[in-house]
Design a protein around this motif. Sequence first.
Motif, PDB file in Angstrom:
ATOM      1  N   ILE A  40      39.389  -5.219 -25.526  1.00 29.25           N
ATOM      2  CA  ILE A  40      38.147  -5.588 -26.140  1.00 29.25           C
ATOM      3  C   ILE A  40      38.288  -5.783 -27.630  1.00 29.25           C
ATOM      4  CG2 ILE A  40      35.724  -5.214 -26.817  1.00 29.25           C
ATOM      5  CD1 ILE A  40      35.442  -4.015 -24.164  1.00 29.25           C
ATOM      6  N   LEU A  41      37.916  -6.970 -28.097  1.00 29.82           N
ATOM      7  CA  LEU A  41      38.122  -7.293 -29.509  1.00 29.82           C
ATOM      8  C   LEU A  41      36.538  -7.659 -30.239  1.00 29.82           C
ATOM      9  CD1 LEU A  41      39.610  -7.035 -32.380  1.00 29.82           C
ATOM     10  CD2 LEU A  41      40.527  -9.337 -31.909  1.00 29.82           C
ATOM     11  N   ASP A  42      35.947  -6.837 -30.855  1.00 29.75           N
ATOM     12  CA  ASP A  42      34.784  -7.444 -31.449  1.00 29.75           C
ATOM     13  C   ASP A  42      34.611  -7.218 -32.946  1.00 29.75           C
ATOM     14  OD1 ASP A  42      31.897  -7.563 -32.026  1.00 29.75           O
ATOM     15  OD2 ASP A  42      31.060  -6.229 -30.418  1.00 29.75           O
ATOM     16  N   LEU A  43      34.423  -8.131 -33.662  1.00 33.43           N
ATOM     17  CA  LEU A  43      34.455  -8.308 -34.896  1.00 33.43           C
ATOM     18  C   LEU A  43      33.281  -9.038 -35.580  1.00 33.43           C
ATOM     19  CD1 LEU A  43      38.198  -9.464 -35.737  1.00 33.43           C
ATOM     20  CD2 LEU A  43      37.517  -7.411 -35.915  1.00 33.43           C
ATOM     21  N   SER A  44      32.105  -8.836 -34.640  1.00 32.61           N
ATOM     22  CA  SER A  44      30.899  -9.555 -34.940  1.00 32.61           C
ATOM     23  C   SER A  44      30.108  -8.966 -35.924  1.00 32.61           C
ATOM     24  CB  SER A  44      29.993  -9.752 -33.604  1.00 32.61           C
ATOM     25  OG  SER A  44      29.698  -8.314 -33.043  1.00 32.61           O
ATOM     26  N   HIS A  45      29.222  -9.626 -36.632  1.00 30.67           N
ATOM     27  CA  HIS A  45      28.145  -9.030 -37.560  1.00 30.67           C
ATOM     28  C   HIS A  45      29.121  -8.571 -39.115  1.00 30.67           C
ATOM     29  CE1 HIS A  45      24.659  -9.700 -35.076  1.00 30.67           C
ATOM     30  NE2 HIS A  45      25.306  -9.536 -34.124  1.00 30.67           N
ATOM     31  N   ASN A  46      30.097  -9.471 -39.635  1.00 30.77           N
ATOM     32  CA  ASN A  46      30.433  -8.992 -40.793  1.00 30.77           C
ATOM     33  C   ASN A  46      30.542 -10.044 -41.706  1.00 30.77           C
ATOM     34  OD1 ASN A  46      31.741  -6.182 -40.405  1.00 30.77           O
ATOM     35  ND2 ASN A  46      32.319  -7.138 -38.257  1.00 30.77           N
ATOM     36  N   SER A  47      31.299 -10.258 -42.582  1.00 28.94           N
ATOM     37  CA  SER A  47      31.134 -11.093 -43.549  1.00 28.94           C
ATOM     38  C   SER A  47      32.566 -11.811 -43.729  1.00 28.94           C
ATOM     39  CB  SER A  47      30.692 -10.726 -44.945  1.00 28.94           C
ATOM     40  OG  SER A  47      29.297  -9.996 -45.008  1.00 28.94           O
ATOM     41  N   LEU A  48      33.469 -11.897 -42.521  1.00 31.98           N
ATOM     42  CA  LEU A  48      34.643 -12.455 -42.823  1.00 31.98           C
ATOM     43  C   LEU A  48      34.625 -13.960 -42.832  1.00 31.98           C
ATOM     44  CD1 LEU A  48      35.903 -10.355 -39.591  1.00 31.98           C
ATOM     45  CD2 LEU A  48      36.422  -9.996 -41.703  1.00 31.98           C
ATOM     46  N   SER A  49      35.660 -14.525 -43.597  1.00 36.88           N
ATOM     47  CA  SER A  49      35.514 -16.024 -43.802  1.00 36.88           C
ATOM     48  C   SER A  49      36.918 -16.556 -43.740  1.00 36.88           C
ATOM     49  CB  SER A  49      35.019 -15.860 -45.167  1.00 36.88           C
ATOM     50  OG  SER A  49      36.064 -15.450 -46.224  1.00 36.88           O
ATOM     51  N   GLY A  50      36.696 -18.052 -43.924  1.00 35.35           N
ATOM     52  CA  GLY A  50      38.118 -18.433 -43.690  1.00 35.35           C
ATOM     53  C   GLY A  50      38.150 -18.983 -42.380  1.00 35.35           C
ATOM     54  N   SER A  51      39.362 -19.909 -42.009  1.00 36.67           N
ATOM     55  CA  SER A  51      39.427 -20.218 -40.583  1.00 36.67           C
ATOM     56  C   SER A  51      39.793 -19.207 -39.746  1.00 36.67           C
ATOM     57  CB  SER A  51      40.544 -21.499 -40.661  1.00 36.67           C
ATOM     58  OG  SER A  51      41.888 -20.897 -41.224  1.00 36.67           O
ATOM     59  N   ILE A  52      39.545 -19.506 -38.338  1.00 31.83           N
ATOM     60  CA  ILE A  52      40.102 -18.587 -37.398  1.00 31.83           C
ATOM     61  C   ILE A  52      41.473 -19.087 -36.938  1.00 31.83           C
ATOM     62  CG2 ILE A  52      39.616 -18.051 -34.919  1.00 31.83           C
ATOM     63  CD1 ILE A  52      36.575 -18.581 -35.579  1.00 31.83           C
ATOM     64  N   PRO A  53      42.492 -18.167 -36.868  1.00 33.97           N
ATOM     65  CA  PRO A  53      43.648 -18.213 -36.760  1.00 33.97           C
ATOM     66  C   PRO A  53      43.871 -18.523 -35.081  1.00 33.97           C
ATOM     67  CG  PRO A  53      43.615 -15.975 -37.258  1.00 33.97           C
ATOM     68  CD  PRO A  53      42.269 -16.655 -37.547  1.00 33.97           C
ATOM     69  N   PRO A  54      44.405 -19.803 -34.484  1.00 33.77           N
ATOM     70  CA  PRO A  54      44.527 -19.685 -33.231  1.00 33.77           C
ATOM     71  C   PRO A  54      45.122 -18.770 -32.531  1.00 33.77           C
ATOM     72  CG  PRO A  54      45.737 -21.501 -34.441  1.00 33.77           C
ATOM     73  CD  PRO A  54      44.990 -20.719 -35.599  1.00 33.77           C
ATOM     74  N   GLN A  55      46.255 -18.343 -33.172  1.00 34.51           N
ATOM     75  CA  GLN A  55      46.992 -17.226 -32.326  1.00 34.51           C
ATOM     76  C   GLN A  55      46.161 -16.119 -31.949  1.00 34.51           C
ATOM     77  OE1 GLN A  55      47.556 -18.373 -35.300  1.00 34.51           O
ATOM     78  NE2 GLN A  55      49.755 -19.165 -35.570  1.00 34.51           N
ATOM     79  N   LEU A  56      44.955 -16.052 -32.534  1.00 37.92           N
ATOM     80  CA  LEU A  56      44.171 -14.775 -31.997  1.00 37.92           C
ATOM     81  C   LEU A  56      43.717 -15.036 -30.780  1.00 37.92           C
ATOM     82  CD1 LEU A  56      42.760 -12.563 -33.717  1.00 37.92           C
ATOM     83  CD2 LEU A  56      40.646 -13.784 -33.560  1.00 37.92           C
ATOM     84  N   PHE A  57      43.565 -16.319 -30.110  1.00 43.90           N
ATOM     85  CA  PHE A  57      43.357 -16.450 -28.801  1.00 43.90           C
ATOM     86  C   PHE A  57      44.432 -16.090 -27.860  1.00 43.90           C
ATOM     87  CE2 PHE A  57      40.626 -19.366 -31.433  1.00 43.90           C
ATOM     88  CZ  PHE A  57      39.556 -18.842 -31.090  1.00 43.90           C
ATOM     89  N   ALA A  58      45.609 -15.913 -28.270  1.00 45.55           N
ATOM     90  CA  ALA A  58      46.839 -15.440 -27.420  1.00 45.55           C
ATOM     91  C   ALA A  58      46.894 -14.071 -27.321  1.00 45.55           C
ATOM     92  CB  ALA A  58      48.110 -16.028 -28.146  1.00 45.55           C
ATOM     93  N   LEU A  59      45.874 -13.184 -27.776  1.00 39.96           N
ATOM     94  CA  LEU A  59      45.693 -11.790 -27.478  1.00 39.96           C
ATOM     95  C   LEU A  59      45.345 -11.369 -26.212  1.00 39.96           C
ATOM     96  CD1 LEU A  59      43.978 -10.611 -30.738  1.00 39.96           C
ATOM     97  CD2 LEU A  59      46.223 -10.212 -30.368  1.00 39.96           C
TER      98      LEU A  59
END
Length: 341
Positions: A40-59
């Motif tokens: 489980i990876l939950d980074l919701s409800h923050n102020s993160l910005s920029g683009s989403i690295p596609p490699q994240l979906f390989a986790l």
Amino acid sequence: MGPIPSFRACKGLVYVCLNDNNLTGSLSHLHFRGLTNLFILDLSHNSLSGSIPPQLFALPVDYLSLSNNQFSGQLEEFPIVNDNISTLDLSRNRIEGPIANFIFELRSMESLDLSDNLFNDTFKLSKIQSCLWELILSNNNLSIDTTNTSSSCLKSLDISFNLLTCAEKSHYVNNASYVARLNLQSNKLHCAFSSLIPTSSKYSTILLANNRLTGVLPTFICNASSISVLDLSFNNLSGSIPSCLINASFVKGVLNLRGNKISGVIPDQFSSECGLHTFDVSNNSLVGKVPKSLANCEKIVVVNLGNNNLEGRFPCMLPLSLRILLLCSNRFHGDLRCGKR
């Protein structure tokens, strides 16, 4: 508060929940590199910005939520190596462009929420390769094409607040009659209601408010065994209220026909098994009296009959469960007193 720390030294991590922490800065897949047990990876409800690295979906995660941040840009295409994600939530960001094809190559995905972004283009449901049961695309700039959709897994489809029109009306629902919860409200649907909903519909929830639907309410809408919520408010529907919507306790929760051109009387056929808690037929052209059988709706909380041509005396028969009653702009007369009950 602050940037995301690196977890590369924590090889055994299974859960990473950093939601609601005022995290800032960009996101890199290197933060989680080597976490082969991450579930489980939950980074919701923050102020993160920029683009989403596609490699994240390989986790190797099953649940991934990046919702309620400030991510922007487009999702880059990426050769997926993780087939474990069952829930993906990217809602409430600023992601734009077309929806990346790799998203729909996640074969284990069951729930996908891309709502409240800036996605555009025409999206084809036929791209879905998983047994997706919930798809939320609301509040974007999308057109949707459901032709050639073969999956029967989809049970909840929310395409509200987009750019749907009736030019491809058969594409939206005629090939998706297996959907139980259908939300197409606040689009540009300008066609007859009877041509939009298939005669074989088995929906439990139909939300079509704030469109431009025309025509009469067809009786075949009652083919379903029951409906929890039927919201057709603020359209251009005409004709009378089909008695099947009233009797046999067909609508179990909310019946909202507000802001149309519906005429005639309210059928006096509310069943003794009435389960309505909201009944709103305001802003129409209804005549006659408030039906006495409305007293059978012992769970009803909201009754809005305002802005019609109804007449008679105050409806003292209404049940004690009632909390909101609107009778404005009608032709009621007499005093407001009711005898003791």
